[in-house]
Design a protein around this motif. Structure first.
Motif, short mmCIF file in Angstrom:
data_model
loop_
_atom_site.label_atom_id
_atom_site.label_comp_id
_atom_site.label_asym_id
_atom_site.label_seq_id
_atom_site.Cartn_x
_atom_site.Cartn_y
_atom_site.Cartn_z
N ARG A 1 0.86 3.79 -3.15
CA ARG A 1 0.35 5.14 -2.92
C ARG A 1 1.41 6.19 -3.23
O ARG A 1 1.11 7.23 -3.82
N THR B 1 0.69 9.17 -5.87
CA THR B 1 0.63 10.58 -5.46
C THR B 1 1.71 11.41 -6.14
O THR B 1 1.54 12.62 -6.33
N TYR C 1 0.83 -1.21 0.00
CA TYR C 1 0.00 0.00 0.00
C TYR C 1 0.87 1.26 0.00
O TYR C 1 0.64 2.19 -0.79
N PHE D 1 -8.36 5.95 -6.03
CA PHE D 1 -8.38 4.78 -5.17
C PHE D 1 -8.61 3.48 -5.96
O PHE D 1 -8.17 2.41 -5.52
N THR E 1 -7.94 14.89 -6.55
CA THR E 1 -6.57 14.96 -6.07
C THR E 1 -5.98 16.33 -6.34
O THR E 1 -6.52 17.12 -7.11
N GLU F 1 -2.22 14.20 -3.78
CA GLU F 1 -2.98 13.55 -2.71
C GLU F 1 -4.48 13.67 -2.95
O GLU F 1 -4.96 14.72 -3.36
N LEU G 1 -5.20 2.75 -7.07
CA LEU G 1 -4.42 2.30 -5.93
C LEU G 1 -4.76 0.84 -5.60
O LEU G 1 -3.86 0.03 -5.32
#
Length: 311
Positions: free
Chosen positions: A133, A137, A129, A203, A184, A142, A206
């Motif tokens: 991430r 990002t 994760y 997400f 984001t 973010e 992700l």
């Protein structure tokens, strides 16, 4: 190097107590996986012995053990995805040999073995994760809530992983949820600034990255097979759902068997947001204020299905 000069699995056992030396033959007879892995990596067993990890148990908890050994990388030194996947898989192979060896040698109880497997899975998911991430990002910024705060992805463990009873052959059942819709950050400047995307798309990507890092088969194998069918609407549902859509699903479409499944649910990533989700959606769904006779009928049907499956 001649065949006689090649390292042999377990040479380090010579320096260990007799009970440890006597375990090697029994373990190799019981586990093809350990035998094949040590044939591929002859130095692995000696490394486990030299580090003390093979005999480690009791005082040091599984959680602290894995926290100290999870693959790391520096944000200032980018690591290619293929190399990170290889590190995860080599780490998995090492720890599975260690856990299985201790189990077959009789040095760990069943409860300790299940706890170790679960703790390893938790830390492998955490590592995947964090890596996925960070890469995402860097491209899209973010994901933000309406208040401006950053949002996590809640990775919810279900089934055996959720109940901390993972075994060697288990898939891991996961559900991906995020707090709010939004967008984001738009990072960068000049001719090619980073493109802002919706939180749902962020997400979803992700989640796909997590699946690839953990489940993709490479020359080093895989980390875990991942099953996402317990998410809202199963295979036809979105990969990652917002809290609001998850709560709506529970109220409108949640089935009785899902009530029992969510009893074992626990967060692995995004733990700081789970209390809110539990209070608003999970607890009211699982522990209803009022019961009706339909609940008892569904229990009878489920028991009948289990009995037929066993037969």
């Amino acid at each position: 190097m001649s065949e006689t000069d090649s390292p042999r699995p377990g040479e380090g056992l010579i320096q260990t107590p007799a009970t440890a030396r006597e375990s090697l033959e029994r373990v190799l007879r019981a586990s093809d996986f350990i035998g094949h892995t040590l044939a591929r990596e002859p130095a692995l067993l000696d490394e486990l012995i030299a580090s003390g990890d093979l005999l480690r148990g009791g005082a040091e908890t599984a959680a602290s053990y894995y926290a100290a050994r999870t693959p790391r990388w520096s944000p200032g030194q980018p690591l290619e995805e293929t190399e990170f996947m290889a590190r995860l898989r080599r780490w998995r192979r090492r720890e599975m040999v260690r856990i299985a060896y201790r189990d077959l040698a009789g040095w760990a109880t069943l409860a300790e073995t299940l706890a170790e497997l679960t703790a390893f899975a938790d830390h492998a998911i955490d590592a995947a994760y964090a890596y996925a991430r960070a890469r995402l990002t860097a491209i899209h910024g973010e994901p933000r809530a309406a208040s401006g705060g950053t949002q996590p992805l809640l990775t919810i463990a279900m089934g055996k992983l959720g109940g901390r009873e993972l075994n060697f052959s288990s898939d891991i059942d996961l559900v991906f949820l995020f707090p709010e819709h939004g967008d984001t950050d738009a990072l960068g400047s000049g001719e090619s600034p980073a493109r802002s995307i919706s939180n749902e798309e962020f997400f979803t990507r992700l989640g796909q990255g997590l699946l690839r890092l953990l489940g993709a088969r490479t020359e080093d194998g895989f980390v875990f097979r991942v099953d996402l069918r317990l998410r809202p609407f199963g295979e036809s549902g979105p990969l990652a759902a917002s809290f609001a859509s998850f709560e709506d699903y529970m109220q409108r479409h949640g089935r009785d068997w899902e009530r029992y499944a969510w009893i074992k649910a626990r967060p692995i990533t995004g733990r700081e947001c789970y209390a809110e989700l539990y209070a608003s959606a999970v607890r009211p769904f699982v522990y209803r204020r009022y019961l009706d006779y339909g609940v008892f009928e569904s229990l009878r049907e489920m028991k009948g299905l289990i009995e037929r499956e066993v037969a």
